[in-house]
Scaffold this active site. Structure first.
Site, PDB file in Angstrom:
ATOM      1  N   PRO A  94     126.293  14.292 -25.482  1.00 47.88           N
ATOM      2  CA  PRO A  94     126.686  13.090 -24.728  1.00 47.88           C
ATOM      3  C   PRO A  94     126.493  11.805 -25.541  1.00 47.88           C
ATOM      4  O   PRO A  94     127.007  10.757 -25.163  1.00 47.88           O
ATOM      5  CB  PRO A  94     125.770  13.117 -23.495  1.00 47.88           C
ATOM      6  CG  PRO A  94     124.715  14.105 -23.775  1.00 47.88           C
ATOM      7  CD  PRO A  94     125.208  15.030 -24.848  1.00 47.88           C
ATOM      8  N   GLU A 122     116.984  19.230 -24.442  1.00 45.02           N
ATOM      9  CA  GLU A 122     116.985  17.764 -24.353  1.00 45.02           C
ATOM     10  C   GLU A 122     117.791  17.131 -25.481  1.00 45.02           C
ATOM     11  O   GLU A 122     118.214  15.979 -25.405  1.00 45.02           O
ATOM     12  CB  GLU A 122     115.552  17.226 -24.414  1.00 45.02           C
ATOM     13  CG  GLU A 122     114.802  17.271 -23.111  1.00 45.02           C
ATOM     14  CD  GLU A 122     115.546  16.611 -21.960  1.00 45.02           C
ATOM     15  OE1 GLU A 122     115.759  15.392 -21.991  1.00 45.02           O
ATOM     16  OE2 GLU A 122     115.920  17.342 -21.011  1.00 45.02           O
ATOM     17  N   ARG A 160     146.699  22.814 -28.344  1.00 37.51           N
ATOM     18  CA  ARG A 160     148.046  22.547 -27.826  1.00 37.51           C
ATOM     19  C   ARG A 160     148.818  21.553 -28.690  1.00 37.51           C
ATOM     20  O   ARG A 160     150.035  21.435 -28.578  1.00 37.51           O
ATOM     21  CB  ARG A 160     148.015  22.105 -26.361  1.00 37.51           C
ATOM     22  CG  ARG A 160     147.100  20.938 -26.088  1.00 37.51           C
ATOM     23  CD  ARG A 160     147.013  20.584 -24.622  1.00 37.51           C
ATOM     24  NE  ARG A 160     148.220  19.924 -24.170  1.00 37.51           N
ATOM     25  CZ  ARG A 160     149.112  20.461 -23.347  1.00 37.51           C
ATOM     26  NH1 ARG A 160     148.948  21.658 -22.867  1.00 37.51           N
ATOM     27  NH2 ARG A 160     150.181  19.782 -23.000  1.00 37.51           N
ATOM     28  N   ASP A 175     153.082  14.317 -22.626  1.00 40.51           N
ATOM     29  CA  ASP A 175     151.796  14.439 -21.946  1.00 40.51           C
ATOM     30  C   ASP A 175     151.227  13.064 -21.608  1.00 40.51           C
ATOM     31  O   ASP A 175     151.509  12.083 -22.290  1.00 40.51           O
ATOM     32  CB  ASP A 175     150.769  15.125 -22.862  1.00 40.51           C
ATOM     33  CG  ASP A 175     150.937  16.638 -22.892  1.00 40.51           C
ATOM     34  OD1 ASP A 175     151.727  17.164 -22.099  1.00 40.51           O
ATOM     35  OD2 ASP A 175     150.254  17.262 -23.724  1.00 40.51           O
TER      36      ASP A 175
HETATM   37  N1  ADE Z   1     126.595  18.054 -23.876  1.00 37.02           N
HETATM   38  C1  ADE Z   1     126.065  17.550 -22.739  1.00 37.02           C
HETATM   39  N2  ADE Z   1     126.856  16.624 -22.204  1.00 37.02           N
HETATM   40  C2  ADE Z   1     127.945  16.511 -23.029  1.00 37.02           C
HETATM   41  C3  ADE Z   1     129.110  15.707 -23.022  1.00 37.02           C
HETATM   42  N3  ADE Z   1     129.350  14.797 -22.057  1.00 37.02           N
HETATM   43  N4  ADE Z   1     129.986  15.863 -24.020  1.00 37.02           N
HETATM   44  C4  ADE Z   1     129.751  16.755 -25.013  1.00 37.02           C
HETATM   45  N5  ADE Z   1     128.664  17.533 -25.067  1.00 37.02           N
HETATM   46  C5  ADE Z   1     127.772  17.425 -24.086  1.00 37.02           C
END
Ligand code: ADE
Length: 235
Positions: A94, A122, A160, A175
């Site tokens: 994330p 984590e 794709r 798309d």
């Molecule tokens: N791992 C945990 N959350 C994620 C996300 N939003 N994008 C990519 N990998 C992740």
């Protein structure tokens, strides 16, 4: 393109790439997808992939060693500057750059060997980022339990776009996002369904009118849901 997915849950991917466009692209040898169990690259008796964080705090941290071993196994090196050309080692996290259609296009155009590391716990020991990873990618502003669903999203969006991956009946050109707008609405037979009618303009065969209507609707949808794509304010 060759895609190598590194995960502690290889079972997660058992059938997910065996349908539709991805399956067809694999059969046509447009893409090869291999799944590797990171646990196979541990060296300790308990095959541990996580450990407690230095400095304390909640949760566990993904150990660097099995990830280094796996990348070294695949590329013959774990030094970024010695990677073969057109290779990317991507950590799904994330904390990364947000994955958008333009990133999918960039990867589809430029990469021959894509290694996807699915983060867990984590977080991943930062030395993986410092030495191994070429790109940190997030699929959006939410936290998943691991990078596995993100890897599926990334592979699908890229495959794709590979040459000849889509059949002649489909095209990525129209798309959503390819034009910078969301896609326009689609209808198929019957022309009336449960009292709901297909817009008249789509039935009259006037292609200029249809094109104008589609552009208008794409703009309306984008204004409604994704003003940010138009660079005119908040979504
Ligand atoms: N791992 C945990 N959350 C994620 C996300 N939003 N994008 C990519 N990998 C992740």
């Amino acid at each position: 393109m060759k895609v190598d997915v590194l995960t502690i849950f290889p079972e997660f991917f058992r059938e997910v790439f065996d349908f539709g466009i991805i399956r067809r692209a694999k059969l046509a040898e447009i893409v090869e997808i291999n799944i590797f169990d990171i646990r196979e690259f541990t060296t300790d008796k308990h095959r541990m992939t996580d450990d407690r964080p230095f400095g304390g705090g909640d949760g566990m941290v993904f150990k660097a060693e099995p990830i280094f071993n796996a990348v070294e196994h695949l590329l013959g090196t774990c030094e970024r500057e010695n990677y073969p050309p057109k290779t990317k080692v991507v950590l799904l996290t994330p904390q990364g750059r947000v994955f958008k259609q333009e990133v999918a296009k960039e990867f589809a155009d430029e990469i021959e060997n894509l290694i996807l590391i699915c983060g867990r716990y984590e977080g991943v020991d930062e030395r993986v980022n410092e030495a191994l990873v070429t790109d940190e990618i997030s699929i959006g502003d939410y936290v998943l339990s691991g990078g596995e669903p993100a890897a599926i999203v990334v592979v699908d969006a890229i495959v794709r776009l590979l040459p000849n991956a889509l059949g002649s009946e489909t095209s990525a050109v129209n798309d959503s996002f390819s034009s910078g707008l969301l896609d326009y609405p689609h209808y198929t037979r019957p022309a009336e369904f449960r009292g709901m009618k297909v817009p008249e303009v789509l039935l009259n065969g006037n292609h200029a009118e249809i094109e104008k209507w589609r552009q208008q609707k794409a703009l309306e949808k984008t204004l409604k849901f994704r003003k940010d794509l138009l660079n005119i304010g908040e979504s």
